[in-house]
Design a protein around this motif. Structure first.
Motif, short mmCIF file in Angstrom:
data_model
loop_
_atom_site.label_atom_id
_atom_site.label_comp_id
_atom_site.label_asym_id
_atom_site.label_seq_id
_atom_site.Cartn_x
_atom_site.Cartn_y
_atom_site.Cartn_z
N LEU A 13 39.38 6.18 69.52
CA LEU A 13 38.95 4.79 69.44
C LEU A 13 38.07 4.38 70.62
O LEU A 13 37.05 3.71 70.44
N ASP A 14 38.42 4.80 71.83
CA ASP A 14 37.62 4.40 72.98
C ASP A 14 36.21 4.99 72.92
O ASP A 14 35.24 4.35 73.32
N GLU A 15 36.07 6.21 72.40
CA GLU A 15 34.74 6.81 72.26
C GLU A 15 33.95 6.11 71.15
O GLU A 15 32.74 5.91 71.27
N GLN A 16 34.65 5.77 70.06
CA GLN A 16 33.98 5.03 68.98
C GLN A 16 33.44 3.71 69.52
O GLN A 16 32.29 3.35 69.25
N ALA A 17 34.25 2.99 70.27
CA ALA A 17 33.83 1.70 70.82
C ALA A 17 32.65 1.86 71.76
O ALA A 17 31.69 1.09 71.69
N SER A 18 32.69 2.86 72.62
CA SER A 18 31.59 3.08 73.56
C SER A 18 30.27 3.35 72.83
O SER A 18 29.23 2.79 73.18
N LEU A 19 30.31 4.20 71.83
CA LEU A 19 29.10 4.49 71.05
C LEU A 19 28.61 3.24 70.31
O LEU A 19 27.41 3.00 70.23
N LEU A 20 29.54 2.46 69.81
CA LEU A 20 29.17 1.25 69.08
C LEU A 20 28.45 0.26 69.99
O LEU A 20 27.43 -0.31 69.63
N TRP A 21 28.96 0.09 71.22
CA TRP A 21 28.33 -0.88 72.15
C TRP A 21 26.94 -0.41 72.57
O TRP A 21 26.06 -1.22 72.77
N VAL A 22 26.76 0.90 72.69
CA VAL A 22 25.46 1.42 73.14
C VAL A 22 24.45 1.50 72.00
O VAL A 22 23.29 1.08 72.15
N TYR A 23 24.85 2.02 70.84
CA TYR A 23 23.91 2.32 69.76
C TYR A 23 23.97 1.34 68.58
O TYR A 23 23.08 1.35 67.73
N GLY A 24 25.01 0.54 68.51
CA GLY A 24 25.18 -0.35 67.35
C GLY A 24 24.29 -1.58 67.41
O GLY A 24 23.89 -2.03 68.48
N THR A 25 24.01 -2.11 66.24
CA THR A 25 23.27 -3.36 66.11
C THR A 25 24.22 -4.42 65.55
O THR A 25 24.73 -4.26 64.44
N HIS A 26 24.46 -5.47 66.33
CA HIS A 26 25.35 -6.54 65.90
C HIS A 26 24.69 -7.29 64.74
O HIS A 26 23.53 -7.69 64.82
N LEU A 27 25.45 -7.47 63.65
CA LEU A 27 24.91 -8.18 62.49
C LEU A 27 25.47 -9.59 62.38
O LEU A 27 24.72 -10.54 62.22
N LEU A 28 26.79 -9.74 62.43
CA LEU A 28 27.37 -11.08 62.38
C LEU A 28 28.86 -11.06 62.66
O LEU A 28 29.49 -10.01 62.65
N ASN A 29 29.37 -12.27 62.92
CA ASN A 29 30.80 -12.48 63.16
C ASN A 29 31.36 -13.33 62.03
O ASN A 29 30.67 -14.22 61.53
N MET A 30 32.62 -13.10 61.70
CA MET A 30 33.29 -13.88 60.67
C MET A 30 34.74 -14.08 61.10
O MET A 30 35.38 -13.13 61.55
N LYS A 31 35.24 -15.29 60.98
CA LYS A 31 36.62 -15.57 61.35
C LYS A 31 37.43 -15.86 60.10
O LYS A 31 37.02 -16.66 59.26
N GLN A 32 38.57 -15.16 59.97
CA GLN A 32 39.48 -15.37 58.85
C GLN A 32 40.90 -15.26 59.35
O GLN A 32 41.26 -14.28 60.03
N LEU A 33 41.71 -16.28 59.03
CA LEU A 33 43.13 -16.27 59.37
C LEU A 33 43.38 -15.97 60.85
O LEU A 33 44.25 -15.19 61.20
#
Length: 85
Positions: A13-33
């Protein structure tokens, strides 16, 4: 660096998160419950981050590449913003 969906999901999980922060493109946030769902595009798939704001922690990541999994987010997209030039 580019990983496929399957290669990405077997990482810790920590490696997935690191790659996501570096290479990912934020699309949107949604709040539910009381939970936040934060959608990113990462290479040729999507990553959904489940975040508990009250506890200030990431509960987990989900990966997918199907359009059907995007359906909960469609109502959050303002088409006027996309068309505004």
């Amino acid at each position: 660096m580019k990983l496929g969906l399957n290669e990405y999901t077997i990482l810790p999980l920590d490696e997935q998160a690191s790659l996501l922060w570096v290479y990912g493109t934020h699309l949107l946030n949604m709040k539910q419950l009381g939970k936040w769902y934060i959608l990113y595009q990462l290479w040729d798939f999507f990553v959904e981050v489940r975040y508990d704001q009250e506890c200030n922690e990431i509960e987990g990541l989900s990966t997918f590449n199907s359009n059907r999994a995007l359906e909960p987010y469609l109502s959050e997209i303002a088409l006027a913003d996309l068309l505004d030039e």
